[in-house]
Enzyme design. Structure first.
Site, PDB file in Angstrom:
ATOM      1  N   GLU A 106       0.821  -1.199   0.000  1.00 35.43           N
ATOM      2  CA  GLU A 106       0.000   0.000   0.000  1.00 35.43           C
ATOM      3  C   GLU A 106       0.858   1.253   0.000  1.00 35.43           C
ATOM      4  OE1 GLU A 106      -2.840  -0.250   3.148  1.00 35.43           O
ATOM      5  OE2 GLU A 106      -4.048  -1.704   2.040  1.00 35.43           O
ATOM      6  N   CYS A 119       3.363   8.410   1.444  1.00 40.18           N
ATOM      7  CA  CYS A 119       3.959   7.417   2.343  1.00 40.18           C
ATOM      8  C   CYS A 119       4.211   6.148   1.532  1.00 40.18           C
ATOM      9  CB  CYS A 119       2.997   7.168   3.508  1.00 40.18           C
ATOM     10  SG  CYS A 119       3.628   6.016   4.714  1.00 40.18           S
ATOM     11  N   CYS A 126       6.975  -7.091   6.981  1.00 31.90           N
ATOM     12  CA  CYS A 126       8.148  -6.603   7.722  1.00 31.90           C
ATOM     13  C   CYS A 126       8.587  -7.682   8.693  1.00 31.90           C
ATOM     14  CB  CYS A 126       7.810  -5.318   8.482  1.00 31.90           C
ATOM     15  SG  CYS A 126       9.254  -4.624   9.328  1.00 31.90           S
ATOM     16  N   CYS A 130       7.218  -5.424  15.273  1.00 34.03           N
ATOM     17  CA  CYS A 130       6.825  -4.501  16.349  1.00 34.03           C
ATOM     18  C   CYS A 130       5.412  -4.882  16.801  1.00 34.03           C
ATOM     19  CB  CYS A 130       6.867  -3.055  15.855  1.00 34.03           C
ATOM     20  SG  CYS A 130       8.527  -2.585  15.321  1.00 34.03           S
ATOM     21  N   CYS A 133       2.102  -3.064  15.494  1.00 34.31           N
ATOM     22  CA  CYS A 133       2.076  -2.675  14.082  1.00 34.31           C
ATOM     23  C   CYS A 133       1.306  -3.688  13.246  1.00 34.31           C
ATOM     24  CB  CYS A 133       3.509  -2.547  13.577  1.00 34.31           C
ATOM     25  SG  CYS A 133       3.601  -2.293  11.802  1.00 34.31           S
ATOM     26  N   CYS A 354       0.002   5.293   8.892  1.00 36.08           N
ATOM     27  CA  CYS A 354       1.188   4.460   8.790  1.00 36.08           C
ATOM     28  C   CYS A 354       1.148   3.440   9.930  1.00 36.08           C
ATOM     29  CB  CYS A 354       2.441   5.313   8.856  1.00 36.08           C
ATOM     30  SG  CYS A 354       2.623   6.318   7.382  1.00 36.08           S
TER      31      CYS A 354
END
Ligand code: SF4
Length: 383
Positions: A106, A119, A126, A130, A133, A354
Site C-alpha cells: 500500500e 507514504c 516486515c 513490532c 504494528c 502508517c
C-alpha cells in the site's frame, strides 16, 4: 562523500527485458553505454520518465526513431499495477499495488494545505515484528526492488496529475509505509536518489524522509550514502518497554540508538531528527513516560517528537490513548521545551495511517498464523 551503491544487475521481467525504473541516473547511463548508446541519452529518457511520467518510448519525441525501436526491444518502464485505489473524504488517497505471487503493498497520499506527502513502502510485510504494528503482524515476504519503490511515487504522481515539475502535488515522500527501509538498504537508497535527482522527482533533502525502527549500523551507512531526512520510530523511552514494543531494541538498545542519532546530527548540523511516538492507552502514555522521553530528548535538543495516536486494527491488544492523556502528554513535553507535534489521524475511513497499511502478504515467518491462532484461542481481542 556519497557511498557508491553498485549499479544493479537489473532484474528482467517475464519478457526478459530490463525495467528502467530499477536504475538511478548513473545506473541508467551505464545501461545505455552497455547497449552501445551515448550516456547522455539516458538523461534524455530519464526526463521523460520522471518529469513527463511517460512509459511508452514511442511518445518520447526527441529520441530518434531507431533508438526508440531499440529501447522497446530491450527494456521497458514498469511501475507496479494498481489493484485498487480509494479516496477518503478528507482527500487522503490509498493505492493497493499488486506484486508477484498474490502479494500487494500500500501507498498513501496525505494532502495538507501547504504540502502533499506520499507514504511509500519498502518491503512486502516486515520482519521486525513490532507488537503494535499492523504490517508487523502480517509477517514478511521479501524486499521491494528499486522499481517497485520508485514506481509507487510514479503511480501516485501520474494519478494526481503531477505533470509539471514546478507545480507538483507530491511535495514530500516518507519511507514510512510497509517494511523497515534500512533492511532493504541498496534498493531504498537507489530509489531515494531518484526522488532527489533533478532529472527524477527533484525533491530537496528535507522533503525525503526515511523512518527506521533503529537499525543502528545502517543509520551511519545511510548518512554516508545520501542526503535525506531521518525519522526514528521510538515509541518508548526505557529499554524494557521499547523492547516489548519494538523488539529490535534488544539488539540496538536506546543508548546505542541515541548515539547514532547524535552522530547523524553532528554530521548534518542543519538537520533535525523526528522521533515518532505512538501513544497507546496505559502502555506508554503516562506522565512518567513523558518524563523519560523528556530526559532522552535533552540529549538531542534540536530534534522533535511526533506524537501519533494509535490506530487500532483487528487482533491488536492495544488501544488508542484517551484524548485527555494525549493532550497532557503533549503539554508535559512542550512545557519542558521539547518541540512536539501531534499528528492528526487522517484517512480514517480508508485505514490510511502508517503502521495501518495492510497490503496482502504471503507470510514466510509464520507470524500471521500465530496471530490467527492466538485470536482463535481468545488471547487477543479485537478493538
Ligand atoms: S513499525 Fe515499522 S519496523 Fe516495526 S514492524 Fe511495523 S513496519 Fe516493521
Amino acid at each position: 562523500m556519497n557511498q557508491v551503491i553498485a549499479t544493479p544487475t537489473a532484474p528482467t521481467g517475464s519478457t526478459g527485458k530490463v525495467n528502467l525504473l530499477d536504475f538511478d541516473r548513473q545506473g541508467l547511463r551505464d545501461f545505455f553505454t552497455q547497449i552501445g548508446e551515448k550516456p547522455y541519452r539516458a538523461e534524455q529518457v530519464m526526463k521523460w520518465i520522471y518529469h513527463d511520467l511517460e512509459d511508452d518510448f514511442e511518445n518520447m519525441t526527441d529520441v530518434g526513431k531507431a533508438l526508440r525501436a531499440k529501447l522497446t526491444e530491450v527494456c521497458y518502464i514498469g511501475a507496479p499495477k494498481t489493484l485498487l485505489d480509494k479516496a477518503a473524504t478528507d482527500g487522503t488517497h490509498k493505492w493497493l499495488l499488486g506484486m508477484d505471487s498474490g502479494n500487494a503493498i500500500e501507498t498513501v497520499y496525505i494532502p495538507e494545505p501547504t504540502r502533499g506527502t506520499l507514504c511509500v513502502s519498502s518491503q512486502i510485510g516486515c520482519a521486525l515484528n513490532c507488537s503494535f504494528c499492523s504490517t508487523g503482524a502480517q509477517g514478511f515476504n521479501r524486499n521491494l526492488s528499486t522499481a517497485e519503490i520508485i514506481g509507487q511515487v510514479w503511480v501516485a504522481a501520474k494519478y494526481l496529475g503531477n505533470i509539471t515539475h514546478q507545480n507538483r502535488r507530491i511535495t514530500n515522500v516518507v519511507m514510512m509505509g510497509m517494511g523497515e527501509p534500512l533492511a532493504n538498504f541498496e534498493n531504498v537508497v537507489r530509489a531515494m536518489r531518484l526522488m532527489r535527482d533533478d532529472l527524477g522527482f527533484g525533491l530537496a533533502a528535507k522533503r525525503v524522509t526515511l523512518s527506521t525502527a533503529g537499525m543502528v549500523p545502517l543509520i551511519d551507512q545511510l548518512s554516508d550514502a545520501i542526503d535525506v531526512s531521518l525519522a526514528v520510530s521510538l515509541h518508548a523511552a526505557n529499554d524494557d518497554l521499547r523492547t516489548e514494543l519494538v523488539p529490535i531494541n534488544k539488539r540496538y538498545p536506546i543508548a546505542e540508538l541515541l548515539a547514532a542519532c547524535q552522530r547523524w546530527v553532528a554530521r548534518k548540523p542543519r538537520t533535525s531528527i523526528t522521533f515518532e511516538y505512538t501513544l497507546m492507552k496505559g502502555i506508554n502514555d503516562q506522565p512518567e513516560h513523558a518524563r523519560q522521553l523528556i530526559k532522552l530528548m535533552r540529549k538531542l535538543p534540536t530534534c522533535k517528537v511526533n506524537l501519533i495516536p494509535f490506530n487500532p486494527f483487528p487482533g491488536t491488544r492495544y488501544e488508542r490513548s484517551d484524548a485527555n492523556d494525549i493532550r497532557d502528554f503533549q503539554t508535559q513535553l512542550l512545557n519542558a521545551g521539547v518541540l512536539t507535534m501531534l499528528r492528526r489521524t487522517r484517512g480514517d475511513d480508508i485505514d490510511a495511517a502508517c503502521g495501518q497499511l495492510a497490503g496482502q502478504v504471503t507470510d514466510r515467518t509464520r507470524r500471521s498464523a500465530d496471530l490467527r491462532k492466538r485470536q482463535d484461542d481468545g488471547a487477543l481481542h479485537a478493538i
